[in-house]
Design an enzyme around this catalytic site. Structure first.
Site, short mmCIF file in Angstrom:
data_model
loop_
_atom_site.label_atom_id
_atom_site.label_comp_id
_atom_site.label_asym_id
_atom_site.label_seq_id
_atom_site.Cartn_x
_atom_site.Cartn_y
_atom_site.Cartn_z
CB CYS A 45 4.86 2.74 27.52
SG CYS A 45 5.46 2.79 27.43
CB CYS A 69 4.58 8.21 21.92
SG CYS A 69 5.10 7.87 22.87
N1 DGL Z 1 5.34 6.77 25.88
C1 DGL Z 1 5.63 5.78 25.18
C2 DGL Z 1 4.68 5.43 24.55
O1 DGL Z 1 3.61 5.37 24.68
C3 DGL Z 1 7.10 6.23 25.23
C4 DGL Z 1 7.99 7.04 25.84
C5 DGL Z 1 9.55 7.18 25.83
O2 DGL Z 1 9.96 6.92 24.71
O3 DGL Z 1 10.04 6.59 26.74
O4 DGL Z 1 5.27 5.02 23.58
#
Ligand code: DGL
Length: 259
Positions: A70, A182
């Site tokens: 993430c 993301c």
């Molecule tokens: N999947 C996450 C990222 O790579 C973020 C998702 C979220 O905002 O929860 O930034």
């Protein structure tokens, strides 16, 4: 070897997908913080609290290394913070360096799409200072895309309208590539393609992250032949129904990465 991989939700499955290909004999624990997604709409302090809880959980499961799949969580979990834990913790950041190396010579621009927390974070701005010397990179926060992803809505009319709205002030013909900053955004390649007038390339951080994991994780003396995964939603093992939903996403990722 046992590896913990976590994200706020389904985005990090693309990182797990890549890890399973590169580390076939490994046992994985995939943790999605479904109670707190989307992180991109939370405060830095809140996100730090969630991360601490997840790291403690994964360490209690005796993992040998952890991947923060993430970008948003990585942008708040500094190196100093990660150093306080007893296992290597690999984070992820938008793959701007790779995009600049691949596309700078074209004279066209690169767009980094990420959550508002990642876009506002110092980590990304420091990275740009190091790698975007010619100022070829623009930043685009897409606050709503994670919610669409968590609904399993990747290619609807609504998604496309949303992307068009968020990009209305950009000269779309100037761009050669989108950095998917993301992990949830990996699912939207088709929708992005529909919005850009010309062929657009995508760059994600999955390969770099898993290469780094392989570098820091201890070598497995007796690797098996197949990867094994157990899935948790905010500390609870997933139900059969949730598991089949996840397997469905993994199949979509299979198709996507075969293209
Ligand atoms: N999947 C996450 C990222 O790579 C973020 C998702 C979220 O905002 O929860 O930034």
């Amino acid at each position: 070897m046992k590896i913990g991989i976590f994200d706020s939700g389904i985005g990090g499955l693309s990182v797990l997908h890549h890890a399973m290909k590169k580390m076939p004999g490994t046992e994985f624990i995939y943790y999605a913080d479904e109670e707190h997604v989307p992180y991109g709409e939370k405060t830095v302090e809140e996100i730090k609290g969630y991360i601490e809880e997840i790291l403690d959980f994964l360490i209690s499961k005796e993992v040998d290394a952890i991947v923060i799949a993430c970008n948003t969580a990585t942008s708040v979990a500094t190196k100093e913070f990660r150093a306080g834990y007893p296992v290597p913790i690999v984070g992820m950041e938008p793959a701007v360096k790779k995009a600049v190396e691949l596309y700078q010579h074209t004279g066209k621009r690169i767009l980094v799409a990420a959550t508002p927390v990642t876009i506002a974070g110092n980590k990304l701005h420091n990275l740009l200072e190091r790698v975007d010397k010619e100022k070829d990179v623009d930043l685009l926060p897409l606050p709503k895309l994670v919610r669409f992803a968590e609904r399993g809505d990747f290619e609807s009319e609504e998604v496309e309208v949303y992307l068009r709205e968020e990009m209305q002030d950009l000269n779309l013909e100037d761009y050669i590539a989108v950095v998917l900053g993301c992990t949830h955004f990996n699912y939207f390649k088709e929708s992005f393609r529909n919005v850009f007038p010309e062929n657009i390339h995508f760059v994600d951080g999955n390969e770099g992250t898993i290469n780094q994991l392989i570098r820091v994780a201890k070598k497995d003396k007796n690797p098996g032949t197949e990867a094994k995964v157990s899935y948790y939603y905010s500390g609870k093992e997933v139900t059969e129904e949730e598991k089949s939903e996840i397997e469905n996403y993994m199949r979509q990722l299979d198709k996507m990465y075969r293209k």
